[in-house]
Write a protein that holds these residues in place. Structure first.
Motif, PDB file in Angstrom:
ATOM      1  N   UNK A  52      39.572  46.139 -22.029  1.00 53.63           N
ATOM      2  CA  UNK A  52      39.767  45.920 -20.599  1.00 53.63           C
ATOM      3  C   UNK A  52      40.468  47.114 -19.962  1.00 53.63           C
ATOM      4  N   UNK A  53      41.472  47.646 -20.638  1.00 53.35           N
ATOM      5  CA  UNK A  53      42.201  48.809 -20.124  1.00 53.35           C
ATOM      6  C   UNK A  53      41.236  49.981 -19.875  1.00 53.35           C
ATOM      7  N   UNK A  54      40.354  50.224 -20.820  1.00 47.54           N
ATOM      8  CA  UNK A  54      39.439  51.353 -20.690  1.00 47.54           C
ATOM      9  C   UNK A  54      38.433  51.150 -19.564  1.00 47.54           C
ATOM     10  N   UNK A  55      38.019  49.916 -19.338  1.00 42.96           N
ATOM     11  CA  UNK A  55      37.101  49.639 -18.230  1.00 42.96           C
ATOM     12  C   UNK A  55      37.815  49.800 -16.890  1.00 42.96           C
ATOM     13  N   UNK A  56      39.023  49.252 -16.807  1.00 41.05           N
ATOM     14  CA  UNK A  56      39.774  49.271 -15.547  1.00 41.05           C
ATOM     15  C   UNK A  56      40.145  50.690 -15.126  1.00 41.05           C
ATOM     16  N   UNK A  57      40.487  51.524 -16.101  1.00 40.94           N
ATOM     17  CA  UNK A  57      40.958  52.878 -15.794  1.00 40.94           C
ATOM     18  C   UNK A  57      39.856  53.925 -15.841  1.00 40.94           C
ATOM     19  N   UNK A  58      38.610  53.494 -16.009  1.00 45.07           N
ATOM     20  CA  UNK A  58      37.493  54.429 -16.121  1.00 45.07           C
ATOM     21  C   UNK A  58      37.079  54.929 -14.739  1.00 45.07           C
ATOM     22  N   UNK A  59      37.891  55.821 -14.199  1.00 44.62           N
ATOM     23  CA  UNK A  59      37.625  56.322 -12.845  1.00 44.62           C
ATOM     24  C   UNK A  59      36.436  57.282 -12.813  1.00 44.62           C
ATOM     25  N   UNK A  60      36.090  57.873 -13.951  1.00 46.53           N
ATOM     26  CA  UNK A  60      34.997  58.852 -13.966  1.00 46.53           C
ATOM     27  C   UNK A  60      33.673  58.221 -13.556  1.00 46.53           C
ATOM     28  N   UNK A  61      33.479  56.955 -13.951  1.00 44.94           N
ATOM     29  CA  UNK A  61      32.238  56.272 -13.609  1.00 44.94           C
ATOM     30  C   UNK A  61      32.340  55.507 -12.293  1.00 44.94           C
ATOM     31  N   UNK A  62      33.518  55.550 -11.678  1.00 44.64           N
ATOM     32  CA  UNK A  62      33.765  54.883 -10.398  1.00 44.64           C
ATOM     33  C   UNK A  62      33.310  53.426 -10.422  1.00 44.64           C
ATOM     34  N   UNK A  63      33.695  52.748 -11.519  1.00 46.27           N
ATOM     35  CA  UNK A  63      33.367  51.334 -11.636  1.00 46.27           C
ATOM     36  C   UNK A  63      34.242  50.538 -10.671  1.00 46.27           C
ATOM     37  N   UNK A  64      33.651  49.606  -9.962  1.00 45.71           N
ATOM     38  CA  UNK A  64      34.445  48.721  -9.116  1.00 45.71           C
ATOM     39  C   UNK A  64      34.056  47.280  -9.432  1.00 45.71           C
ATOM     40  N   UNK A  65      34.969  46.373  -9.147  1.00 51.25           N
ATOM     41  CA  UNK A  65      34.701  44.950  -9.323  1.00 51.25           C
ATOM     42  C   UNK A  65      35.220  44.204  -8.100  1.00 51.25           C
ATOM     43  N   UNK A  66      34.492  43.167  -7.724  1.00 50.92           N
ATOM     44  CA  UNK A  66      34.920  42.317  -6.625  1.00 50.92           C
ATOM     45  C   UNK A  66      35.921  41.272  -7.102  1.00 50.92           C
ATOM     46  N   UNK A  67      35.791  40.893  -8.366  1.00 50.09           N
ATOM     47  CA  UNK A  67      36.580  39.791  -8.906  1.00 50.09           C
ATOM     48  C   UNK A  67      36.827  40.031 -10.386  1.00 50.09           C
ATOM     49  N   UNK A  68      38.034  39.668 -10.846  1.00 47.78           N
ATOM     50  CA  UNK A  68      38.350  39.766 -12.266  1.00 47.78           C
ATOM     51  C   UNK A  68      38.821  38.406 -12.765  1.00 47.78           C
ATOM     52  N   UNK A  69      38.131  37.872 -13.756  1.00 48.28           N
ATOM     53  CA  UNK A  69      38.574  36.667 -14.459  1.00 48.28           C
ATOM     54  C   UNK A  69      39.379  37.151 -15.655  1.00 48.28           C
ATOM     55  N   UNK A  70      40.646  36.770 -15.718  1.00 48.32           N
ATOM     56  CA  UNK A  70      41.568  37.387 -16.665  1.00 48.32           C
ATOM     57  C   UNK A  70      42.341  36.329 -17.441  1.00 48.32           C
ATOM     58  N   UNK A  71      42.093  36.259 -18.756  1.00 51.28           N
ATOM     59  CA  UNK A  71      42.860  35.347 -19.595  1.00 51.28           C
ATOM     60  C   UNK A  71      44.273  35.898 -19.767  1.00 51.28           C
ATOM     61  N   UNK A  72      45.260  35.006 -19.829  1.00 56.53           N
ATOM     62  CA  UNK A  72      46.644  35.458 -19.995  1.00 56.53           C
ATOM     63  C   UNK A  72      46.905  35.957 -21.421  1.00 56.53           C
ATOM     64  N   UNK A  73      46.442  35.213 -22.418  1.00 57.31           N
ATOM     65  CA  UNK A  73      46.718  35.541 -23.828  1.00 57.31           C
ATOM     66  C   UNK A  73      45.566  36.350 -24.406  1.00 57.31           C
TER      67      UNK A  73
END
Length: 222
Positions: free
Chosen positions: A44-65
């Motif tokens: 998840x960290x690598x997807x979120x911080x992957x600015x080179x590909x300028x990935x964006x998301x409208x919504x994130x479903x995020x488990x706590x654990x």
């Protein structure tokens, strides 16, 4: 009008992600759902911080654990949520958890301010769709257990405020009580009074600093 919604789903159980995808495909807003999956903090960290590909998301479903990413100090979904607010500031965040402890739920709300917080045992497919609709329309959604447990906690004044959480965090870092005034700018007597309240919050009639730390860790607060 937007017809496609890009969702990042982060959960260490692939079957849960598949279930969310199927349910949301029947949303009442006529939105086409495009999903990207991550199964631990590292991916998840690598997807979120992957600015080179300028990935964006409208919504994130995020488990706590989630399995942690120790190298980048990502220990849970709460840490990822903070990261999302930096790198994906326009994305709505829905936190999902199996935890029901009021203190932990309160900590998620106060530190993350998610658009939605749902206890997994609460919702059926119908409720998940209802929550999705409300969140996408700009409402804040808390599932039944979240509302009930927080209401009970507030009625009993069992709230861990920011300074109490700082005390717990410092104790967990190995800072001795006698040295806490240097970090908090309050007297040792004020700290001892707060520790009495912390024990009360944790339902510890008595207990050492180690007992406080152990309970805080059990609840996922440190």
């Amino acid at each position: 009008m937007q017809t496609k919604l890009k969702i990042l789903m982060v959960d260490d159980h692939p079957s849960m992600i598949e279930g969310y995808k199927i349910i949301l495909s029947y949303n009442n807003l006529g939105l086409e759902i495009e999903t990207t999956a991550a199964y631990n903090c590292e991916s998840a960290y690598k997807i979120i911080t992957n600015v080179s590909n300028k990935i964006y998301f409208d919504l994130v479903f995020l488990d706590y654990s989630l399995p942690p990413y120790e190298e980048m100090h990502m220990k849970s979904g709460k840490d990822l949520a903070v990261l999302i607010k930096i790198h994906l500031p326009n994305a709505k965040i829905v936190m999902l958890t199996s935890h029901t402890e009021a203190i932990l739920l309160y900590d998620i709300i106060s530190s993350v301010e998610p658009n939605g917080l749902l206890v997994k045992s609460d919702f059926s497919a119908e409720e998940l769709l209802s929550a999705f609709d409300k969140i996408m329309e700009g409402e804040i959604y808390h599932s039944a257990t979240v509302n009930h447990n927080l209401k009970e906690m507030f009625s009993q004044k069992k709230i861990l405020d920011q300074q109490n959480r700082q005390i717990i965090s410092l104790l967990a870092q190995g800072i001795k009580t006698k040295n806490l005034p240097s970090y908090l700018n309050i007297s040792i007597s004020a700290i001892e009074k707060r520790k009495v309240n912390i024990r009360y919050y944790f339902n510890l009639k008595k207990g050492s600093d180690e007992d406080i730390i152990r309970e805080a860790k059990r609840l996922g607060l440190v």
